[in-house]
Design a protein around this motif. Structure first.
Motif, PDB file in Angstrom:
ATOM      1  N   ASN A 151       0.973  -1.153  -0.019  1.00 54.04           N
ATOM      2  CA  ASN A 151      -0.102  -0.057   0.068  1.00 54.04           C
ATOM      3  C   ASN A 151       0.827   1.269   0.159  1.00 54.04           C
ATOM      4  O   ASN A 151       1.691   1.552   1.009  1.00 54.04           O
ATOM      5  CB  ASN A 151      -0.902  -0.073   1.073  1.00 54.04           C
ATOM      6  CG  ASN A 151      -1.767   1.225   1.302  1.00 54.04           C
ATOM      7  OD1 ASN A 151      -1.545   2.366   0.865  1.00 54.04           O
ATOM      8  ND2 ASN A 151      -3.061   0.902   1.817  1.00 54.04           N
ATOM      9  N   LEU A 152       0.914   2.021  -1.008  1.00 51.79           N
ATOM     10  CA  LEU A 152       1.877   2.958  -1.128  1.00 51.79           C
ATOM     11  C   LEU A 152       1.619   4.158  -0.217  1.00 51.79           C
ATOM     12  O   LEU A 152       2.384   4.794   0.296  1.00 51.79           O
ATOM     13  CB  LEU A 152       1.665   3.719  -2.528  1.00 51.79           C
ATOM     14  CG  LEU A 152       1.740   2.978  -3.884  1.00 51.79           C
ATOM     15  CD1 LEU A 152       1.768   3.769  -5.152  1.00 51.79           C
ATOM     16  CD2 LEU A 152       3.342   2.380  -3.536  1.00 51.79           C
ATOM     17  N   LEU A 153       0.551   4.347   0.339  1.00 48.56           N
ATOM     18  CA  LEU A 153       0.112   5.460   1.454  1.00 48.56           C
ATOM     19  C   LEU A 153       0.599   5.093   2.783  1.00 48.56           C
ATOM     20  O   LEU A 153       1.169   5.605   3.520  1.00 48.56           O
ATOM     21  CB  LEU A 153      -1.414   5.931   1.311  1.00 48.56           C
ATOM     22  CG  LEU A 153      -1.970   6.269   0.099  1.00 48.56           C
ATOM     23  CD1 LEU A 153      -3.238   6.960   0.292  1.00 48.56           C
ATOM     24  CD2 LEU A 153      -0.970   7.342  -0.462  1.00 48.56           C
ATOM     25  N   SER A 154       0.326   3.894   3.140  1.00 47.10           N
ATOM     26  CA  SER A 154       0.492   3.397   4.364  1.00 47.10           C
ATOM     27  C   SER A 154       1.892   2.663   4.587  1.00 47.10           C
ATOM     28  O   SER A 154       2.333   2.439   5.776  1.00 47.10           O
ATOM     29  CB  SER A 154      -0.483   2.153   4.965  1.00 47.10           C
ATOM     30  OG  SER A 154      -0.347   0.901   4.055  1.00 47.10           O
ATOM     31  N   LYS A 155       2.456   2.394   3.429  1.00 45.06           N
ATOM     32  CA  LYS A 155       3.855   1.788   3.411  1.00 45.06           C
ATOM     33  C   LYS A 155       3.893   0.405   4.215  1.00 45.06           C
ATOM     34  O   LYS A 155       4.660  -0.110   4.681  1.00 45.06           O
ATOM     35  CB  LYS A 155       4.869   2.603   4.121  1.00 45.06           C
ATOM     36  CG  LYS A 155       5.399   3.712   3.308  1.00 45.06           C
ATOM     37  CD  LYS A 155       6.629   4.482   3.889  1.00 45.06           C
ATOM     38  CE  LYS A 155       7.121   5.682   3.104  1.00 45.06           C
ATOM     39  NZ  LYS A 155       8.487   6.139   3.774  1.00 45.06           N
ATOM     40  N   LEU A 156       2.654  -0.178   3.940  1.00 45.42           N
ATOM     41  CA  LEU A 156       2.353  -1.598   4.634  1.00 45.42           C
ATOM     42  C   LEU A 156       2.939  -2.429   3.237  1.00 45.42           C
ATOM     43  O   LEU A 156       2.463  -2.451   2.230  1.00 45.42           O
ATOM     44  CB  LEU A 156       0.895  -1.611   4.930  1.00 45.42           C
ATOM     45  CG  LEU A 156       0.704  -3.265   5.481  1.00 45.42           C
ATOM     46  CD1 LEU A 156       1.106  -3.386   6.484  1.00 45.42           C
ATOM     47  CD2 LEU A 156      -0.790  -3.286   5.355  1.00 45.42           C
ATOM     48  N   ALA A 157       3.763  -3.345   3.504  1.00 47.93           N
ATOM     49  CA  ALA A 157       4.423  -4.550   2.356  1.00 47.93           C
ATOM     50  C   ALA A 157       4.158  -5.705   3.101  1.00 47.93           C
ATOM     51  O   ALA A 157       4.555  -6.185   4.000  1.00 47.93           O
ATOM     52  CB  ALA A 157       5.673  -4.137   2.145  1.00 47.93           C
ATOM     53  N   SER A 158       3.527  -6.669   2.365  1.00 47.08           N
ATOM     54  CA  SER A 158       3.528  -8.037   2.440  1.00 47.08           C
ATOM     55  C   SER A 158       3.994  -9.024   1.543  1.00 47.08           C
ATOM     56  O   SER A 158       3.678  -8.636   0.301  1.00 47.08           O
ATOM     57  CB  SER A 158       2.042  -8.315   2.783  1.00 47.08           C
ATOM     58  OG  SER A 158       1.490  -7.678   3.869  1.00 47.08           O
ATOM     59  N   GLN A 159       4.512  -9.971   1.801  1.00 43.64           N
ATOM     60  CA  GLN A 159       5.377 -11.159   0.827  1.00 43.64           C
ATOM     61  C   GLN A 159       4.362 -12.159   0.857  1.00 43.64           C
ATOM     62  O   GLN A 159       4.140 -12.794   1.882  1.00 43.64           O
ATOM     63  CB  GLN A 159       6.736 -11.242   1.277  1.00 43.64           C
ATOM     64  CG  GLN A 159       7.499 -12.381   0.078  1.00 43.64           C
ATOM     65  CD  GLN A 159       8.754 -12.549   0.668  1.00 43.64           C
ATOM     66  OE1 GLN A 159       9.381 -11.603   1.273  1.00 43.64           O
ATOM     67  NE2 GLN A 159       9.047 -13.841   0.470  1.00 43.64           N
ATOM     68  N   LEU A 160       4.257 -12.809  -0.628  1.00 43.33           N
ATOM     69  CA  LEU A 160       3.654 -14.038  -0.560  1.00 43.33           C
ATOM     70  C   LEU A 160       4.708 -15.115  -0.659  1.00 43.33           C
ATOM     71  O   LEU A 160       5.958 -14.737  -0.973  1.00 43.33           O
ATOM     72  CB  LEU A 160       2.856 -13.974  -1.998  1.00 43.33           C
ATOM     73  CG  LEU A 160       1.522 -13.811  -1.961  1.00 43.33           C
ATOM     74  CD1 LEU A 160       1.317 -11.957  -1.673  1.00 43.33           C
ATOM     75  CD2 LEU A 160       0.809 -13.480  -3.603  1.00 43.33           C
ATOM     76  N   PRO A 161       4.412 -16.209  -0.632  1.00 46.04           N
ATOM     77  CA  PRO A 161       5.230 -17.369  -0.750  1.00 46.04           C
ATOM     78  C   PRO A 161       5.941 -17.371  -1.911  1.00 46.04           C
ATOM     79  O   PRO A 161       5.149 -17.128  -2.801  1.00 46.04           O
ATOM     80  CB  PRO A 161       4.600 -18.718  -0.134  1.00 46.04           C
ATOM     81  CG  PRO A 161       3.390 -18.141   0.621  1.00 46.04           C
ATOM     82  CD  PRO A 161       2.975 -16.549  -0.016  1.00 46.04           C
ATOM     83  N   PRO A 162       7.095 -17.852  -2.085  1.00 44.06           N
ATOM     84  CA  PRO A 162       7.844 -18.027  -3.536  1.00 44.06           C
ATOM     85  C   PRO A 162       7.022 -18.917  -4.412  1.00 44.06           C
ATOM     86  O   PRO A 162       6.493 -19.980  -3.729  1.00 44.06           O
ATOM     87  CB  PRO A 162       9.025 -18.453  -3.128  1.00 44.06           C
ATOM     88  CG  PRO A 162       9.318 -17.964  -1.833  1.00 44.06           C
ATOM     89  CD  PRO A 162       8.186 -18.288  -1.293  1.00 44.06           C
ATOM     90  N   THR A 163       7.114 -18.908  -5.711  1.00 47.54           N
ATOM     91  CA  THR A 163       6.210 -19.759  -6.482  1.00 47.54           C
ATOM     92  C   THR A 163       7.001 -20.957  -6.459  1.00 47.54           C
ATOM     93  O   THR A 163       8.060 -21.116  -6.850  1.00 47.54           O
ATOM     94  CB  THR A 163       6.028 -19.030  -7.870  1.00 47.54           C
ATOM     95  OG1 THR A 163       7.490 -18.747  -8.397  1.00 47.54           O
ATOM     96  CG2 THR A 163       5.150 -17.685  -7.709  1.00 47.54           C
ATOM     97  N   PRO A 164       6.442 -22.398  -6.607  1.00 50.59           N
ATOM     98  CA  PRO A 164       7.273 -23.440  -6.917  1.00 50.59           C
ATOM     99  C   PRO A 164       7.641 -23.437  -8.183  1.00 50.59           C
ATOM    100  O   PRO A 164       8.838 -24.145  -8.443  1.00 50.59           O
ATOM    101  CB  PRO A 164       6.272 -24.689  -6.643  1.00 50.59           C
ATOM    102  CG  PRO A 164       5.012 -23.907  -5.915  1.00 50.59           C
ATOM    103  CD  PRO A 164       4.955 -22.448  -6.579  1.00 50.59           C
ATOM    104  N   THR A 165       7.223 -23.137  -9.234  1.00 51.80           N
ATOM    105  CA  THR A 165       7.687 -23.296 -10.493  1.00 51.80           C
ATOM    106  C   THR A 165       8.528 -22.306 -10.963  1.00 51.80           C
ATOM    107  O   THR A 165       8.252 -21.092 -10.687  1.00 51.80           O
ATOM    108  CB  THR A 165       6.783 -23.257 -11.503  1.00 51.80           C
ATOM    109  OG1 THR A 165       5.786 -24.519 -11.298  1.00 51.80           O
ATOM    110  CG2 THR A 165       7.131 -23.422 -13.094  1.00 51.80           C
ATOM    111  N   PRO A 166       9.946 -22.498 -11.243  1.00 56.60           N
ATOM    112  CA  PRO A 166      10.833 -21.547 -11.832  1.00 56.60           C
ATOM    113  C   PRO A 166      10.319 -20.911 -13.095  1.00 56.60           C
ATOM    114  O   PRO A 166       9.731 -21.579 -14.117  1.00 56.60           O
ATOM    115  CB  PRO A 166      12.170 -22.286 -11.966  1.00 56.60           C
ATOM    116  CG  PRO A 166      11.804 -23.519 -12.149  1.00 56.60           C
ATOM    117  CD  PRO A 166      10.585 -23.918 -11.444  1.00 56.60           C
TER     118      PRO A 166
END
Length: 441
Positions: free
Chosen positions: A179-194
């Motif tokens: 979220n650009l305004l709140s500077k909240l960042a969340s990461q999803l798990p890495p994808t299994p397929t390269p």
């Protein structure tokens, strides 16, 4: 606070022809009513109002006010543009990519910024700032991303108030939502397929997240093929959580161009080239299908966008040798049956002449949001806007945060709705929070 509120009302009265507002009355409004008035403000006006007093400044940290703002704040259809590099981004070799993926998997429970940063991205420049364009007021705003997004990530998708960035390195892909305004960042798990440069789609609701990563499967360190798509789903209401389940196989002979997907009525849409086709993925049935576009043999730079409350629109240049079909930029809307197209508009001749001169055959991209369509030219900072409601074409004012258009790859735009809070991001365990940032400009 009473004196500050009175000063604001006096300044507002002096610039308006309406009946004067007596500060002796308006300064004594109940706090709950004042909060309700402030909740109706769009984010740019709200951030300016935060300078009035300490209490208003602290409202962004109040859960009750943020909930009120989510319900009452007007929709502000903006576009978030990012300056593309003049050269394609470098990505790690297969060995470095494997190391990067292992590092990301091992640290998936730590904050997004720390978890996504690897040795392969340590020496890369920080991400370019987001340039927000409000097509209603024709104003630009600048939001730095250096403290939100780590180096080595590029913008890939958007939905409402959430932007999605994807790792540049070849291999398992990491997606970071912010979220650009709140500077909240969340990461999803890495994808299994390269993958190398897949196509990414995102849709979020108040309590749900759905993401799709499709194509560019790495079948070897030196070859890619469009074989599969992976889907991430999280729903806070039902408790459903499915990290990167493999979807149905992609249709034969599809060739995705790295770019965005459009989402409407439970389906993701994207373009396939050689020959041109529209790919549709139904989230509910987990099935892909190919839709034939109109005049596909004569299209150039086609884009799929979502406009006007769920309407899927194909925008492309039409170039046919016969004089009976003049060159133009046309728009077709997908009919409710999901198979047929109807032409809804085309660029006027005088506007097309200006656009052709500026574009010079280099190609262009389109993004839609609400009643607006934005067209960006490759290698240029120019933005052409179309208002579906007024049927009006106009050039956006030059962005004052950019100096010249030479030596750049152009602008890439995403639909963006500035929001003070995006509750759906709480569904992801790995998150970081930094104090709120306002608009610059």
């Amino acid at each position: 606070m009473e004196e500050a509120f009175a000063a604001v009302m006096t300044a507002a009265t002096s610039s308006s022809s309406a009946m004067p507002m007596d500060p002796r009355i308006w300064r004594h409004l109940p706090q709950g009513l004042v909060d309700r008035v402030l909740a109706f403000l769009p984010p740019p006006a709200f951030f300016r109002a935060r300078a009035v007093c300490k209490r208003w400044y602290a409202l962004v940290f109040s859960d009750s006010f943020l909930e009120l703002h989510l319900r009452l704040a007007p929709t502000l259809p903006c576009f978030a543009f990012f300056l593309l590099p003049s050269k394609p981004p470098l990505y790690a070799t297969s060995a470095a990519s494997s190391s990067s993926s292992a590092s990301a998997s091992a640290s998936s429970s730590s904050p997004a910024t720390a978890a996504a940063t690897t040795t392969s991205t340590a020496n890369r420049p920080p991400p370019a700032p987001a340039l927000l364009l409000d097509p209603v007021s024709n104003s630009w705003h600048r939001i730095p991303l250096g403290t939100i997004i780590p180096p080595g990530f590029s913008p890939a998708a958007s939905s409402h108030g959430v932007l999605c960035f994807i790792s540049d390195d070849a291999g398992s892909k990491t997606l970071v939502l912010c979220n650009l305004l709140s500077k909240l960042a969340s990461q999803l798990p890495p994808t299994p397929t390269p993958r190398l440069f897949p196509t990414v789609g995102l849709t979020v609701g108040p309590s749900s997240i759905s993401a799709v990563v499709a194509g560019d499967d790495m079948i070897s360190p030196f070859a890619v093929k469009n074989l599969t798509a992976e889907c991430f789903h999280a729903d806070g209401v039902t408790g459903f959580y499915s990290p990167w389940a493999t979807g149905s196989a992609l249709p034969r002979l599809c060739s995705f161009e790295p770019g965005r997907m459009a989402y409407a009525a439970g389906r993701f849409y994207c373009m396939s080239c050689g020959p041109f086709g529209v790919m549709a993925y139904d989230v509910g049935t987990n099935a892909w299908e190919k839709i034939q576009p109109p005049m596909r043999r004569f299209l150039r730079s086609p884009s799929i966008v979502e406009c006007g409350g769920g309407r899927v629109v194909l925008v492309a240049a039409v170039e046919k040798s016969k004089l009976s079909v003049p060159r133009s930029v046309r728009m077709w809307a997908l009919q409710p049956c999901g198979r047929a197209w109807t032409e809804i508009d085309r660029m006027p001749h005088d506007v097309h002449a200006q656009f052709s001169e500026a574009e010079g055959g280099r190609g262009f991209e389109c993004v839609g949001h609400g009643d607006f369509l934005a067209i960006t030219i490759k290698g240029s900072n120019d933005v052409l806007l179309f208002d579906f409601y007024r049927k009006e074409w106009r050039w956006a004012p030059p962005c004052r945060f950019l100096h010249g258009g030479s030596g750049c790859g152009g602008l890439r735009g995403f639909a963006y709705e500035p929001r003070l809070a995006t509750p759906c991001m709480a569904l992801l365990d790995s998150s970081s929070f930094i104090p709120f940032q306002g608009f610059s400009g």
